[in-house]
Motif scaffolding. Sequence first.
Motif, PDB file in Angstrom:
ATOM      1  N   ARG A 128       0.807  -1.220   0.000  1.00 46.30           N
ATOM      2  CA  ARG A 128       0.000   0.000   0.000  1.00 46.30           C
ATOM      3  C   ARG A 128       0.840   1.271   0.000  1.00 46.30           C
ATOM      4  O   ARG A 128       0.314   2.350  -0.120  1.00 46.30           O
ATOM      5  CB  ARG A 128      -0.906   0.021   1.233  1.00 46.30           C
ATOM      6  CG  ARG A 128      -1.981  -1.002   1.170  1.00 46.30           C
ATOM      7  CD  ARG A 128      -2.887  -0.862   2.337  1.00 46.30           C
ATOM      8  NE  ARG A 128      -3.918  -1.885   2.319  1.00 46.30           N
ATOM      9  CZ  ARG A 128      -4.751  -2.121   3.290  1.00 46.30           C
ATOM     10  NH1 ARG A 128      -4.693  -1.410   4.381  1.00 46.30           N
ATOM     11  NH2 ARG A 128      -5.653  -3.058   3.201  1.00 46.30           N
ATOM     12  N   ARG A 129       2.128   1.158   0.166  1.00 44.97           N
ATOM     13  CA  ARG A 129       2.974   2.335   0.289  1.00 44.97           C
ATOM     14  C   ARG A 129       3.464   2.858  -1.050  1.00 44.97           C
ATOM     15  O   ARG A 129       4.611   3.269  -1.190  1.00 44.97           O
ATOM     16  CB  ARG A 129       4.173   2.027   1.168  1.00 44.97           C
ATOM     17  CG  ARG A 129       3.814   1.844   2.603  1.00 44.97           C
ATOM     18  CD  ARG A 129       5.039   1.699   3.434  1.00 44.97           C
ATOM     19  NE  ARG A 129       4.692   1.294   4.777  1.00 44.97           N
ATOM     20  CZ  ARG A 129       5.520   0.751   5.614  1.00 44.97           C
ATOM     21  NH1 ARG A 129       6.765   0.528   5.263  1.00 44.97           N
ATOM     22  NH2 ARG A 129       5.129   0.414   6.816  1.00 44.97           N
ATOM     23  N   ASP A 130       2.662   2.881  -2.051  1.00 44.99           N
ATOM     24  CA  ASP A 130       3.059   3.427  -3.345  1.00 44.99           C
ATOM     25  C   ASP A 130       3.117   4.951  -3.220  1.00 44.99           C
ATOM     26  O   ASP A 130       2.127   5.608  -2.912  1.00 44.99           O
ATOM     27  CB  ASP A 130       2.042   3.043  -4.433  1.00 44.99           C
ATOM     28  CG  ASP A 130       2.055   1.558  -4.712  1.00 44.99           C
ATOM     29  OD1 ASP A 130       3.088   0.929  -4.458  1.00 44.99           O
ATOM     30  OD2 ASP A 130       1.021   1.037  -5.175  1.00 44.99           O
ATOM     31  N   GLU A 131       4.304   5.455  -3.430  1.00 43.65           N
ATOM     32  CA  GLU A 131       4.475   6.899  -3.326  1.00 43.65           C
ATOM     33  C   GLU A 131       4.058   7.549  -4.640  1.00 43.65           C
ATOM     34  O   GLU A 131       4.367   7.058  -5.715  1.00 43.65           O
ATOM     35  CB  GLU A 131       5.931   7.235  -3.025  1.00 43.65           C
ATOM     36  CG  GLU A 131       6.355   6.789  -1.648  1.00 43.65           C
ATOM     37  CD  GLU A 131       7.775   7.228  -1.339  1.00 43.65           C
ATOM     38  OE1 GLU A 131       8.236   8.222  -1.948  1.00 43.65           O
ATOM     39  OE2 GLU A 131       8.402   6.576  -0.510  1.00 43.65           O
ATOM     40  N   THR A 132       3.374   8.669  -4.506  1.00 46.18           N
ATOM     41  CA  THR A 132       3.006   9.415  -5.704  1.00 46.18           C
ATOM     42  C   THR A 132       4.217  10.239  -6.141  1.00 46.18           C
ATOM     43  O   THR A 132       4.919  10.829  -5.323  1.00 46.18           O
ATOM     44  CB  THR A 132       1.814  10.337  -5.418  1.00 46.18           C
ATOM     45  OG1 THR A 132       2.138  11.194  -4.332  1.00 46.18           O
ATOM     46  CG2 THR A 132       0.585   9.532  -5.078  1.00 46.18           C
ATOM     47  N   LEU A 133       4.453  10.235  -7.417  1.00 48.67           N
ATOM     48  CA  LEU A 133       5.581  10.982  -7.952  1.00 48.67           C
ATOM     49  C   LEU A 133       5.244  12.465  -8.003  1.00 48.67           C
ATOM     50  O   LEU A 133       4.094  12.858  -8.204  1.00 48.67           O
ATOM     51  CB  LEU A 133       5.911  10.480  -9.363  1.00 48.67           C
ATOM     52  CG  LEU A 133       6.319   9.008  -9.463  1.00 48.67           C
ATOM     53  CD1 LEU A 133       6.476   8.610 -10.919  1.00 48.67           C
ATOM     54  CD2 LEU A 133       7.611   8.779  -8.700  1.00 48.67           C
ATOM     55  N   ALA A 134       6.245  13.267  -7.804  1.00 53.12           N
ATOM     56  CA  ALA A 134       6.055  14.716  -7.881  1.00 53.12           C
ATOM     57  C   ALA A 134       5.762  15.106  -9.327  1.00 53.12           C
ATOM     58  O   ALA A 134       6.218  14.459 -10.271  1.00 53.12           O
ATOM     59  CB  ALA A 134       7.307  15.423  -7.391  1.00 53.12           C
ATOM     60  N   LEU A 135       4.991  16.171  -9.490  1.00 46.74           N
ATOM     61  CA  LEU A 135       4.666  16.642 -10.834  1.00 46.74           C
ATOM     62  C   LEU A 135       5.903  17.272 -11.475  1.00 46.74           C
ATOM     63  O   LEU A 135       6.693  17.950 -10.823  1.00 46.74           O
ATOM     64  CB  LEU A 135       3.537  17.667 -10.776  1.00 46.74           C
ATOM     65  CG  LEU A 135       2.184  17.150 -10.262  1.00 46.74           C
ATOM     66  CD1 LEU A 135       1.203  18.303 -10.181  1.00 46.74           C
ATOM     67  CD2 LEU A 135       1.647  16.064 -11.164  1.00 46.74           C
ATOM     68  N   GLU A 139       3.980  19.672 -16.021  1.00 53.27           N
ATOM     69  CA  GLU A 139       2.674  19.332 -15.457  1.00 53.27           C
ATOM     70  C   GLU A 139       2.214  20.395 -14.466  1.00 53.27           C
ATOM     71  O   GLU A 139       1.030  20.711 -14.392  1.00 53.27           O
ATOM     72  CB  GLU A 139       2.736  17.956 -14.761  1.00 53.27           C
ATOM     73  CG  GLU A 139       2.963  16.800 -15.724  1.00 53.27           C
ATOM     74  CD  GLU A 139       3.241  15.490 -15.024  1.00 53.27           C
ATOM     75  OE1 GLU A 139       2.892  14.442 -15.600  1.00 53.27           O
ATOM     76  OE2 GLU A 139       3.815  15.497 -13.896  1.00 53.27           O
ATOM     77  N   GLU A 140       3.153  20.946 -13.702  1.00 55.41           N
ATOM     78  CA  GLU A 140       2.811  22.015 -12.753  1.00 55.41           C
ATOM     79  C   GLU A 140       2.250  23.229 -13.489  1.00 55.41           C
ATOM     80  O   GLU A 140       1.234  23.799 -13.080  1.00 55.41           O
ATOM     81  CB  GLU A 140       4.058  22.435 -11.957  1.00 55.41           C
ATOM     82  CG  GLU A 140       4.475  21.490 -10.874  1.00 55.41           C
ATOM     83  CD  GLU A 140       3.654  21.628  -9.607  1.00 55.41           C
ATOM     84  OE1 GLU A 140       2.938  22.638  -9.442  1.00 55.41           O
ATOM     85  OE2 GLU A 140       3.713  20.701  -8.784  1.00 55.41           O
TER      86      GLU A 140
END
Length: 163
Positions: A128-135, A139-140
């Motif tokens: 469950r610890r899938d880290e979301t990647l920074a934009l 994309e920002e």
Amino acid sequence: MKRALLIAVAAVGLMAAEPPPTPDRPLPDATQEARARALFADIRCVVCQHEAIADSPAGIAADMRRLVREEIAAGRSDKQVRDDLVRRYGDFVLFTPPVRAGTWLLWFGPLAVLLVVASGWLMLGRRRRDETLALSPEEESRLADILASEGVRRDPDAKASDD
């Protein structure tokens, strides 16, 4: 008629009841009786299953106490008495069964279940610890354009003074 039926039911109930065990007769030698009482605490009643034969009111427990006393009076050792009871009733009769191939599940089963459950929780927690990647910067900027064009505020609870 009801009274006769009630008497008949009571009579059948009394006939079906187990007769009371014969009273215990302690051994004349105090040392042998002490050995017998020590064994009574280590031997499980096969009827009650959670009580030692010393505390059990069951008839079979009285028979087992009598048997232990007879064997001690005959000069058998505590190990021989235990071995004879295991031969008759199986390892279950001892509160602390021996560690051997037939009792591994009894001794190590709870630990194995605990390890399986703990490893399952650990694997589930890691999954469950899938880290979301920074934009990315592209994309920002695209997100900022979308928010600005639609008039959507970054935080719906924010006030104009928070900008």
